[in-house]
Motif scaffolding. Structure first.
Motif, PDB file in Angstrom:
ATOM      1  N   TYR A 207      64.776 -53.067 -13.324  1.00  0.00           N
ATOM      2  CA  TYR A 207      64.136 -54.050 -14.205  1.00  0.00           C
ATOM      3  C   TYR A 207      62.685 -53.698 -14.491  1.00  0.00           C
ATOM      4  CZ  TYR A 207      61.815 -58.166 -15.926  1.00  0.00           C
ATOM      5  OH  TYR A 207      61.045 -59.006 -16.687  1.00  0.00           O
ATOM      6  N   ILE A 208      61.895 -53.387 -13.455  1.00  0.00           N
ATOM      7  CA  ILE A 208      60.464 -53.139 -13.651  1.00  0.00           C
ATOM      8  C   ILE A 208      60.227 -51.979 -14.613  1.00  0.00           C
ATOM      9  CG2 ILE A 208      58.330 -52.389 -12.488  1.00  0.00           C
ATOM     10  CD1 ILE A 208      59.016 -55.319 -12.024  1.00  0.00           C
ATOM     11  N   SER A 209      61.141 -51.000 -14.624  1.00  0.00           N
ATOM     12  CA  SER A 209      60.985 -49.849 -15.518  1.00  0.00           C
ATOM     13  C   SER A 209      61.680 -50.048 -16.866  1.00  0.00           C
ATOM     14  CB  SER A 209      61.542 -48.584 -14.845  1.00  0.00           C
ATOM     15  OG  SER A 209      62.930 -48.722 -14.569  1.00  0.00           O
ATOM     16  N   SER A 210      62.308 -51.213 -17.080  1.00  0.00           N
ATOM     17  CA  SER A 210      63.140 -51.421 -18.260  1.00  0.00           C
ATOM     18  C   SER A 210      62.322 -51.819 -19.488  1.00  0.00           C
ATOM     19  CB  SER A 210      64.179 -52.515 -17.973  1.00  0.00           C
ATOM     20  OG  SER A 210      63.544 -53.786 -17.906  1.00  0.00           O
ATOM     21  N   PRO A 211      62.900 -51.616 -20.687  1.00  0.00           N
ATOM     22  CA  PRO A 211      62.264 -52.099 -21.913  1.00  0.00           C
ATOM     23  C   PRO A 211      62.085 -53.616 -21.923  1.00  0.00           C
ATOM     24  CG  PRO A 211      63.993 -50.504 -22.428  1.00  0.00           C
ATOM     25  CD  PRO A 211      64.123 -50.821 -20.972  1.00  0.00           C
ATOM     26  N   THR A 212      63.004 -54.338 -21.270  1.00  0.00           N
ATOM     27  CA  THR A 212      62.891 -55.797 -21.197  1.00  0.00           C
ATOM     28  C   THR A 212      61.615 -56.213 -20.485  1.00  0.00           C
ATOM     29  OG1 THR A 212      65.300 -56.031 -21.149  1.00  0.00           O
ATOM     30  CG2 THR A 212      64.006 -57.919 -20.396  1.00  0.00           C
ATOM     31  N   ALA A 213      61.347 -55.591 -19.330  1.00  0.00           N
ATOM     32  CA  ALA A 213      60.129 -55.896 -18.584  1.00  0.00           C
ATOM     33  C   ALA A 213      58.893 -55.459 -19.360  1.00  0.00           C
ATOM     34  CB  ALA A 213      60.168 -55.213 -17.220  1.00  0.00           C
TER      35      ALA A 213
ATOM     36  N   ALA B 164      55.641 -64.284 -12.592  1.00  0.00           N
ATOM     37  CA  ALA B 164      54.775 -63.285 -13.218  1.00  0.00           C
ATOM     38  C   ALA B 164      55.566 -62.182 -13.906  1.00  0.00           C
ATOM     39  CB  ALA B 164      53.847 -62.676 -12.162  1.00  0.00           C
ATOM     40  N   ALA B 165      56.742 -61.840 -13.376  1.00  0.00           N
ATOM     41  CA  ALA B 165      57.437 -60.619 -13.790  1.00  0.00           C
ATOM     42  C   ALA B 165      58.490 -60.798 -14.852  1.00  0.00           C
ATOM     43  CB  ALA B 165      58.081 -59.964 -12.564  1.00  0.00           C
ATOM     44  N   ALA B 166      59.088 -61.982 -15.002  1.00  0.00           N
ATOM     45  CA  ALA B 166      60.279 -62.103 -15.841  1.00  0.00           C
ATOM     46  C   ALA B 166      60.322 -63.434 -16.570  1.00  0.00           C
ATOM     47  CB  ALA B 166      61.539 -61.942 -14.986  1.00  0.00           C
ATOM     48  N   PRO B 167      60.995 -63.469 -17.707  1.00  0.00           N
ATOM     49  CA  PRO B 167      61.143 -64.743 -18.426  1.00  0.00           C
ATOM     50  C   PRO B 167      62.006 -65.722 -17.645  1.00  0.00           C
ATOM     51  CG  PRO B 167      62.501 -63.031 -19.429  1.00  0.00           C
ATOM     52  CD  PRO B 167      61.647 -62.349 -18.407  1.00  0.00           C
ATOM     53  N   LEU B 168      61.730 -66.994 -17.828  1.00  0.00           N
ATOM     54  CA  LEU B 168      62.546 -68.014 -17.174  1.00  0.00           C
ATOM     55  C   LEU B 168      63.983 -67.915 -17.664  1.00  0.00           C
ATOM     56  CD1 LEU B 168      60.116 -71.047 -17.446  1.00  0.00           C
ATOM     57  CD2 LEU B 168      60.861 -69.970 -15.318  1.00  0.00           C
TER      58      LEU B 168
ATOM     59  N   TRP C 168      66.129 -46.214 -16.884  1.00  0.00           N
ATOM     60  CA  TRP C 168      64.927 -46.319 -17.715  1.00  0.00           C
ATOM     61  C   TRP C 168      63.745 -45.722 -16.957  1.00  0.00           C
ATOM     62  CZ3 TRP C 168      67.765 -51.228 -17.679  1.00  0.00           C
ATOM     63  CH2 TRP C 168      68.561 -51.391 -18.824  1.00  0.00           C
ATOM     64  N   ALA C 169      63.999 -44.596 -16.290  1.00  0.00           N
ATOM     65  CA  ALA C 169      62.978 -43.957 -15.459  1.00  0.00           C
ATOM     66  C   ALA C 169      61.700 -43.732 -16.245  1.00  0.00           C
ATOM     67  CB  ALA C 169      63.500 -42.627 -14.921  1.00  0.00           C
ATOM     68  N   THR C 170      60.584 -43.904 -15.570  1.00  0.00           N
ATOM     69  CA  THR C 170      59.281 -43.749 -16.195  1.00  0.00           C
ATOM     70  C   THR C 170      58.346 -43.041 -15.230  1.00  0.00           C
ATOM     71  OG1 THR C 170      57.487 -44.949 -17.295  1.00  0.00           O
ATOM     72  CG2 THR C 170      58.461 -45.988 -15.359  1.00  0.00           C
ATOM     73  N   SER C 171      57.132 -42.865 -15.620  1.00  0.00           N
ATOM     74  CA  SER C 171      56.097 -42.310 -14.744  1.00  0.00           C
ATOM     75  C   SER C 171      55.014 -43.355 -14.577  1.00  0.00           C
ATOM     76  CB  SER C 171      55.506 -41.032 -15.347  1.00  0.00           C
ATOM     77  OG  SER C 171      54.855 -41.318 -16.573  1.00  0.00           O
ATOM     78  N   THR C 172      54.220 -43.218 -13.540  1.00  0.00           N
ATOM     79  CA  THR C 172      53.164 -44.200 -13.298  1.00  0.00           C
ATOM     80  C   THR C 172      52.209 -44.279 -14.483  1.00  0.00           C
ATOM     81  OG1 THR C 172      53.309 -43.736 -10.922  1.00  0.00           O
ATOM     82  CG2 THR C 172      51.358 -44.907 -11.688  1.00  0.00           C
ATOM     83  N   SER C 173      51.903 -43.137 -15.074  1.00  0.00           N
ATOM     84  CA  SER C 173      50.974 -43.119 -16.206  1.00  0.00           C
ATOM     85  C   SER C 173      51.546 -43.802 -17.443  1.00  0.00           C
ATOM     86  CB  SER C 173      50.604 -41.673 -16.544  1.00  0.00           C
ATOM     87  OG  SER C 173      51.761 -40.928 -16.891  1.00  0.00           O
ATOM     88  N   ALA C 174      52.891 -43.830 -17.543  1.00  0.00           N
ATOM     89  CA  ALA C 174      53.530 -44.457 -18.707  1.00  0.00           C
ATOM     90  C   ALA C 174      53.733 -45.953 -18.525  1.00  0.00           C
ATOM     91  CB  ALA C 174      54.868 -43.784 -18.979  1.00  0.00           C
ATOM     92  N   MET C 175      53.590 -46.461 -17.319  1.00  0.00           N
ATOM     93  CA  MET C 175      53.776 -47.880 -17.052  1.00  0.00           C
ATOM     94  C   MET C 175      52.540 -48.659 -17.454  1.00  0.00           C
ATOM     95  SD  MET C 175      55.630 -47.530 -13.315  1.00  0.00           S
ATOM     96  CE  MET C 175      55.598 -49.275 -12.954  1.00  0.00           C
ATOM     97  N   SER C 176      52.748 -49.901 -17.899  1.00  0.00           N
ATOM     98  CA  SER C 176      51.619 -50.770 -18.230  1.00  0.00           C
ATOM     99  C   SER C 176      50.963 -51.270 -16.947  1.00  0.00           C
ATOM    100  CB  SER C 176      52.099 -51.954 -19.064  1.00  0.00           C
ATOM    101  OG  SER C 176      52.944 -52.797 -18.282  1.00  0.00           O
ATOM    102  N   GLY C 177      49.772 -51.819 -17.081  1.00  0.00           N
ATOM    103  CA  GLY C 177      49.067 -52.353 -15.920  1.00  0.00           C
ATOM    104  C   GLY C 177      49.860 -53.403 -15.166  1.00  0.00           C
ATOM    105  N   PRO C 178      50.455 -54.396 -15.864  1.00  0.00           N
ATOM    106  CA  PRO C 178      51.256 -55.391 -15.148  1.00  0.00           C
ATOM    107  C   PRO C 178      52.450 -54.774 -14.416  1.00  0.00           C
ATOM    108  CG  PRO C 178      50.654 -56.222 -17.308  1.00  0.00           C
ATOM    109  CD  PRO C 178      50.220 -54.791 -17.269  1.00  0.00           C
ATOM    110  N   GLN C 179      53.098 -53.775 -15.012  1.00  0.00           N
ATOM    111  CA  GLN C 179      54.225 -53.112 -14.343  1.00  0.00           C
ATOM    112  C   GLN C 179      53.770 -52.424 -13.064  1.00  0.00           C
ATOM    113  OE1 GLN C 179      55.473 -51.045 -18.070  1.00  0.00           O
ATOM    114  NE2 GLN C 179      57.557 -51.446 -17.356  1.00  0.00           N
ATOM    115  N   VAL C 180      52.629 -51.745 -13.118  1.00  0.00           N
ATOM    116  CA  VAL C 180      52.092 -51.068 -11.934  1.00  0.00           C
ATOM    117  C   VAL C 180      51.774 -52.082 -10.832  1.00  0.00           C
ATOM    118  CG1 VAL C 180      50.167 -49.703 -11.036  1.00  0.00           C
ATOM    119  CG2 VAL C 180      51.204 -49.103 -13.239  1.00  0.00           C
TER     120      VAL C 180
END
Length: 285
Positions: free
Chosen positions: A132-138, A224-228, A71-83
């Protein structure tokens, strides 16, 4: 589909292996640090250099998978929490893999098996966390995270754990620096490095506050990062648990035996060691 299957299989095994390995580690002394091999061998490696190589694997794998994974992404495509979460992971390992070992005046040698085991763990963990951090789930879970109090509670707990880890490591580094300045080696006949009873901060209550603080750090990160994860049944837990919680899970199981055996070592080698201290959890264990 193949990438998702591999990812799910890796998560399952990362969940199962730590509790299986945990009781086995109570039976052996991992050959590094205070339990470092006393003999010279081609399998015994430099403590600082091997530590740097071992720990660098995790952030390098994390970054590679983050930008080149399924699920590769770019920094500009990541949301603030992901960054932010990606940055916190890298900051932790920047300190752990480079800053901390380079500030260490000396370190006991380690058996190469320790380094290889660490490389395997860090390779798997870095890949899972980056995926995970780059995934649709995150991405879906972190949507609107800035407005959720528990996101900021998790980030705050991560920061407190990170600071506490550095603070208590500094106590140990000062013991090593002072002994080196005084030319102390092989004192108390406990190995090639000088060891003494650490004091101050959470050392008043436990022998391994750096472990406790690292657990706090990664618990906050997972919060902060993932559902329980679902707690029951076990099959549902394996399906729902995400890598940030897996990292916390693995750290607790892998570090409890080391804390216990190190705590026993202190009592064995220092008769004056404070009896009121617990091993790793204040007042409890």
């Amino acid at each position: 589909m193949q990438s998702e299957s591999l990812y799910d299989a890796a998560r399952k095994w990362f969940f199962l292996i730590p509790p299986i390995m945990c009781p086995l580690q109570f039976l052996i002394d991992a050959p590094f640090g205070r339990f470092a091999p006393s003999n010279d061998s081609i399998f015994v490696v430099d403590g600082i250099k091997s530590w740097i190589v071992m720990e660098l694997v995790s952030p390098m794998t994390f970054i590679a998978v983050l930008f080149r994974g399924p699920w590769a992404t770019s920094t500009s495509a990541m949301s603030g929490p992901q960054v932010i979460l990606a940055g916190l992971f890298i900051i932790h390992y920047l300190n752990r893999a480079i800053i901390s070992p380079l500030r260490t005046p000396s370190r006991s040698k380690a058996h190469i098996s320790v380094s290889l085991s660490g490389i395997i763990f860090n390779l798997a963990n870095g890949a899972l966390m980056g995926t995970y951090i780059s995934s649709p789930t995150a991405s879906a879970f972190l949507e609107g995270a800035f407005s959720r109090p528990y996101f900021w509670a998790g980030i705050t707990l991560w920061a407190c754990g990170f600071a506490g880890n550095i603070l208590h490591d500094e106590v140990l580094l000062n013991i090593r620096r002072n002994s080196k300045a005084k030319g102390k080696r092989n004192e108390n006949k406990v190995g090639k490095e000088h060891y003494a009873i650490p004091h101050g901060y959470l050392y008043r209550y436990i022998s391994y506050p750096n472990y406790f603080c690292e657990w706090s750090e990664w618990f906050g990160y997972a919060l902060a990062a993932a559902p329980l994860p679902a707690l029951m049944p076990l099959t549902e837990t394996m399906k729902t648990i995400q890598p940030p919680w897996l990292f916390f899970w693995a750290e607790v199981f892998m570090m409890i035996p080391r804390a216990y055996k190190g705590h026993q070592w202190y009592h064995k080698n220092f008769p004056e060691y404070p009896t009121e201290r617990k091993a790793v959890v204040p007042f409890i264990y």
